[in-house]
Every structure is written in C-alpha cells, then in structure tokens.
Design an enzyme around this catalytic site. Structure first.
Site, mmCIF file in Angstrom:
data_model
loop_
_atom_site.group_PDB
_atom_site.id
_atom_site.type_symbol
_atom_site.label_atom_id
_atom_site.label_comp_id
_atom_site.label_asym_id
_atom_site.label_seq_id
_atom_site.Cartn_x
_atom_site.Cartn_y
_atom_site.Cartn_z
ATOM 1 N N ARG A 1 107.054 39.805 15.413
ATOM 2 C CA ARG A 1 107.933 40.129 14.245
ATOM 3 C C ARG A 1 106.882 40.760 13.132
ATOM 4 N NH1 ARG A 1 111.073 38.763 17.498
ATOM 5 N NH2 ARG A 1 113.195 37.848 17.001
ATOM 6 N N SER B 1 117.582 34.709 12.272
ATOM 7 C CA SER B 1 116.371 33.828 12.114
ATOM 8 C C SER B 1 115.723 33.931 10.646
ATOM 9 C CB SER B 1 115.353 33.995 13.168
ATOM 10 O OG SER B 1 115.838 33.984 14.460
ATOM 11 N N GLU C 1 110.684 34.663 8.293
ATOM 12 C CA GLU C 1 110.871 36.091 8.918
ATOM 13 C C GLU C 1 111.666 37.010 8.116
ATOM 14 O OE1 GLU C 1 113.526 38.176 11.752
ATOM 15 O OE2 GLU C 1 112.970 36.406 13.098
HETATM 16 N N1 EPU Z 1 116.719 25.160 19.431
HETATM 17 C C1 EPU Z 1 117.140 23.483 18.879
HETATM 18 N N2 EPU Z 1 117.991 23.763 17.885
HETATM 19 C C2 EPU Z 1 118.375 24.720 17.340
HETATM 20 C C3 EPU Z 1 118.265 26.006 17.678
HETATM 21 C C4 EPU Z 1 117.148 26.202 18.643
HETATM 22 O O1 EPU Z 1 116.833 22.749 19.402
HETATM 23 O O2 EPU Z 1 119.419 24.606 16.328
HETATM 24 C C5 EPU Z 1 115.697 25.136 20.422
HETATM 25 C C6 EPU Z 1 116.192 25.165 21.546
HETATM 26 O O3 EPU Z 1 115.412 24.224 22.720
HETATM 27 C C7 EPU Z 1 116.605 26.532 22.280
HETATM 28 C C8 EPU Z 1 115.126 26.921 21.675
HETATM 29 O O4 EPU Z 1 115.180 26.390 20.443
HETATM 30 O O5 EPU Z 1 116.233 26.241 23.702
HETATM 31 C C9 EPU Z 1 115.382 28.587 21.427
HETATM 32 O O6 EPU Z 1 116.387 28.664 20.901
HETATM 33 P P1 EPU Z 1 117.210 30.239 20.861
HETATM 34 O O7 EPU Z 1 117.036 30.603 22.309
HETATM 35 O O8 EPU Z 1 118.314 30.306 20.223
HETATM 36 O O9 EPU Z 1 115.728 31.045 20.278
HETATM 37 P P2 EPU Z 1 114.970 31.071 18.958
HETATM 38 O O10 EPU Z 1 113.742 30.840 19.315
HETATM 39 O O11 EPU Z 1 115.649 30.217 17.784
HETATM 40 C C10 EPU Z 1 114.391 33.652 18.941
HETATM 41 C C11 EPU Z 1 114.347 34.839 18.101
HETATM 42 C C12 EPU Z 1 115.799 35.309 17.861
HETATM 43 C C13 EPU Z 1 116.174 35.941 19.257
HETATM 44 C C14 EPU Z 1 116.205 34.443 20.072
HETATM 45 C C15 EPU Z 1 116.400 35.092 21.659
HETATM 46 C C16 EPU Z 1 112.812 34.354 16.356
HETATM 47 C C17 EPU Z 1 112.215 33.812 15.065
HETATM 48 N N3 EPU Z 1 113.930 34.392 16.660
HETATM 49 O O12 EPU Z 1 115.107 32.621 18.430
HETATM 50 O O13 EPU Z 1 115.726 36.473 16.907
HETATM 51 O O14 EPU Z 1 117.503 36.090 19.208
HETATM 52 O O15 EPU Z 1 114.762 33.828 20.228
HETATM 53 O O16 EPU Z 1 115.336 35.754 22.197
HETATM 54 O O17 EPU Z 1 111.819 34.662 17.028
HETATM 55 C C18 EPU Z 1 116.009 37.081 14.927
HETATM 56 O O18 EPU Z 1 114.807 37.456 14.839
HETATM 57 O O19 EPU Z 1 116.703 37.106 13.569
HETATM 58 C C19 EPU Z 1 116.683 36.491 15.974
HETATM 59 C C20 EPU Z 1 117.814 36.227 15.767
#
Ligand code: EPU
Length: 332
Positions: free
Chosen positions: A156, A232, A328
């Site tokens: 990012r 995010s 972010e």
């Molecule tokens: N999780 C929780 N609680 C929550 C949310 C997430 O426990 O409320 C944990 C779960 O274990 C889940 C893990 O976090 O398995 C990962 O969650 P998710 O797959 O939703 O992905 P993320 O890490 O929260 C990142 C990116 C997103 C992108 C997704 C999918 C960042 C800051 N965000 O989110 O990007 O869509 O992965 O690849 O790296 C964005 O940048 O705006 C964005 C939406």
C-alpha cells in the site's frame, strides 16, 4: 463553493474553492502553481477522509481512454487514462479476454490513483501487472514517465506517497501488462477457492475469478453508494515475530501471514475486533459489523467525527496490543 460530497466515498460534505475538470494533459499545462499546497488532486475519492474544507482548486482527473498499445505472443500492453474507473477497466480487460486484473475486481477508485497506494486484494497487487505510467509534474511543468522500478512499490505504498512527492504528479496514463492466458489465474486466496468449488468450476478463467472476487467483496465490504466508507481504514501491521508470539500466548488463534525473515503481518481487522469495536456505532460513525477494519459513515458524519473514531480505535489497539496501526486512508 462547490461541495465535494459526491466526490469522496465517505460521503463527507465539505467544499472546495473550485473543481477543475482535467480531461486531457494539455489542461494541466495552463496552470502555474508555485507549490503543491496551491491545489489538490482528486481521483475517485475512495481512499480519502476529508476533515475540513479544501480552500483551493481541486483538480479532478477525468482523463479517459483504454487502448491496446503493444502485443507479444503471450502478453498485451494496455494504456488506460488516469480518470477511468478502476472496476470498469477490469471488466473491459475481461471482455478483451485478458487476465491479470481479475483479483482486483470491484476496488473503488480510478486508474490514476491505483499506483499511488499500489492497490491490492486477494493475493494480487497492482505492481504484479504494472508496466509504466506517465504523469505531469505540476512543479517542473513537464511530462515524466515512471517505470515499475521508479514507482518503488511496497505494501500500500509507492514513490508518490512519500512526503516530498505528495501532490506533485498528476497521473495521466497507466500502462499495464496483461496476459493472454485467460485461464492462468491466482486462486491462492482461500475464499476464492471455496466459491469456485461451491460453483463446481474446475478450470476457472479470469472471468470466473473476477465473479468470485465480486461475490466475496459484496458479502464483506459495504457498497460506498449505500454506506459511506473508504475500504480498509488502516494497513495490516507488520511486526517482529517475537511480538506476534507474545500475542499468541494470550490469543491462541491470532491470524498471521509471513512477510519475510522475522516479520509477520497481523490482520488489523482481527486486532480491532478483539478490542470490541466490530459493529459498534458512535453517533453517525463506527466500525463495520462484517469487517472491523472498515470505518463507516451512517449518513451525516463529519470528517472529524470519523477521524475521532479512527483515533479511538488506534489508541485502543495500541493500549491492548502495543501495536501502532497506520492509516491506509489519506487524512486531509
Ligand atoms: N479479521 C477478523 N475480524 C474482522 C476482519 C478481519 O478477525 O473484523 C481477520 C480474519 O482472520 C480474516 C483476516 O482478518 O481471515 C483477513 O481479513 P480479510 O480477508 O477481510 O482481509 P484484510 O486483511 O482485512 C486486506 C486488504 C483489503 C483486501 C483484503 C483481501 C489491507 C489493509 N486490506 O484486508 O483491501 O480487500 O485483504 O485481500 O491490506 C483496502 O485496501 O481498502 C482493502 C479493502
């Protein structure tokens, strides 16, 4: 003063001194700004929290156009105007039977903004398909081409996010290198695989993966046209393995992804959920019920109220886990 409410996905109602629509590079040549503080560049407004009026002209990127510029046996180079909508560009690439953008389906925003934060989702980042971009340097008044190396992409982040470069370059065109192998796809992200299995798709095409990604996003992420948000709000923090192990002693199930020797990434959404914010409403704002990493505007929140909530989340995570969450979203 024109309102920017329709120009930011948080739907925050602040104004600008004027909105200058840029539809071609030569529109930019007319400006004589002396400092990057004299104007504000706006793409899709999807990674932006406006906490105050912008008392300067807002330059709105509306440079359009999608064209194939070069081909080899296996690859196709496409040049896209910086003002094009990102998701429409993904759909266009699928119509051309080109693979590479499918995992990045449904990300809000414009093509010109995509390299600035090296957008990423479901196992793919922009840098994986990026070839080069052209920008107009509003300080030197010249056109500059940036190769992938010049962009210094990171998680990012990019060259354009560095404080000394912020606001200086107006990204006019982005060239992506896509693949003709429509069925060579990245399904490493568990949720994609689950959906493909459910739908009994054994040899997915890029379009199948795109449809799976759209389904995942629609089930987890709020549609900004219905509920104001900026995706995010924080980056997933990267911490030393020792810190992670300390957390693991107390929270056995803490999720993590390896980054490099001695470093792991912890999902910020998980940390925020442990602090009790998931689904919690504070007036017109709060943390989204299905994904704690997203901060939402229930309708009338001001940018400052949203920011206040972000600070609340940030200090609670710091207090509980000793981890500093970095935003972010760009806070103005
Ligand atoms: N999780 C929780 N609680 C929550 C949310 C997430 O426990 O409320 C944990 C779960 O274990 C889940 C893990 O976090 O398995 C990962 O969650 P998710 O797959 O939703 O992905 P993320 O890490 O929260 C990142 C990116 C997103 C992108 C997704 C999918 C960042 C800051 N965000 O989110 O990007 O869509 O992965 O690849 O790296 C964005 O940048 O705006 C964005 C939406």
């Amino acid at each position: 003063m024109p309102s920017l409410k329709a120009f930011n996905t948080f739907g925050v109602d602040v104004s600008a001194s004027s909105i200058e629509v840029i539809s071609k590079r030569s529109d930019l040549e007319l400006f004589n700004y002396e400092s990057v503080e004299d104007y504000f560049i706006l793409g899709g407004g999807s990674n932006l929290l406006l906490t105050k009026d912008i008392n300067k002209p807002v330059l709105k990127n509306e440079i359009k156009g999608k064209r194939i510029v070069q081909q080899s046996v296996a690859e196709v180079w496409v040049q896209i105007g910086g003002g094009e909508n990102w998701h429409e560009t993904v759909l266009w690439s699928l119509d051309q039977e080109l693979a590479g953008l499918e995992n990045l389906s449904l990300i809000p925003g414009t093509v010109g903004a995509a390299p600035i934060q090296n957008i990423g989702a479901y196992g793919v980042e922009l840098q994986d398909v990026f070839y080069q971009l052209t920008a107009y340097d509003l300080m030197q008044k010249e056109v500059v081409t940036f190769s992938k190396e010049d962009c210094q992409f990171g998680y990012r982040s990019s060259y354009f996010k560095r404080p000394e470069n912020k606001g200086r370059y107006f990204i006019t065109h982005v060239t992506l290198k896509l693949s003709k192998a429509f069925s060579t796809v990245n399904t490493s992200y568990g949720a994609i695989e689950n959906i493909l299995n459910e739908n009994q798709i054994d040899s997915p095409t890029a379009r199948d993966v795109s449809e799976a990604v759209v389904e995942i996003r629609q089930s987890k992420l709020p549609d900004p046209t219905e509920l104001g948000n900026s995706g995010s709000f924080f980056k997933n923090p990267i911490v030393a393995v020792e810190i992670f192990k300390g957390i693991q002693k107390i929270y056995e199930k803490v999720p993590s992804y390896p980054v490099s020797e001695g470093l792991v990434k912890i999902p910020a959404g998980w940390l925020i959920e442990q602090c009790g914010f998931k689904g919690k409403v504070y007036g017109e704002t709060g943390s989204y019920a299905k994904q704690a990493l997203i901060i939402v505007n229930y309708g009338k929140a001001t940018g400052s109220e949203i920011y206040e909530h972000a600070l609340r989340v940030q200090s609670s995570v710091k207090e509980t886990f000793g981890i500093q969450l970095d935003c972010e979203v760009n806070i103005i």
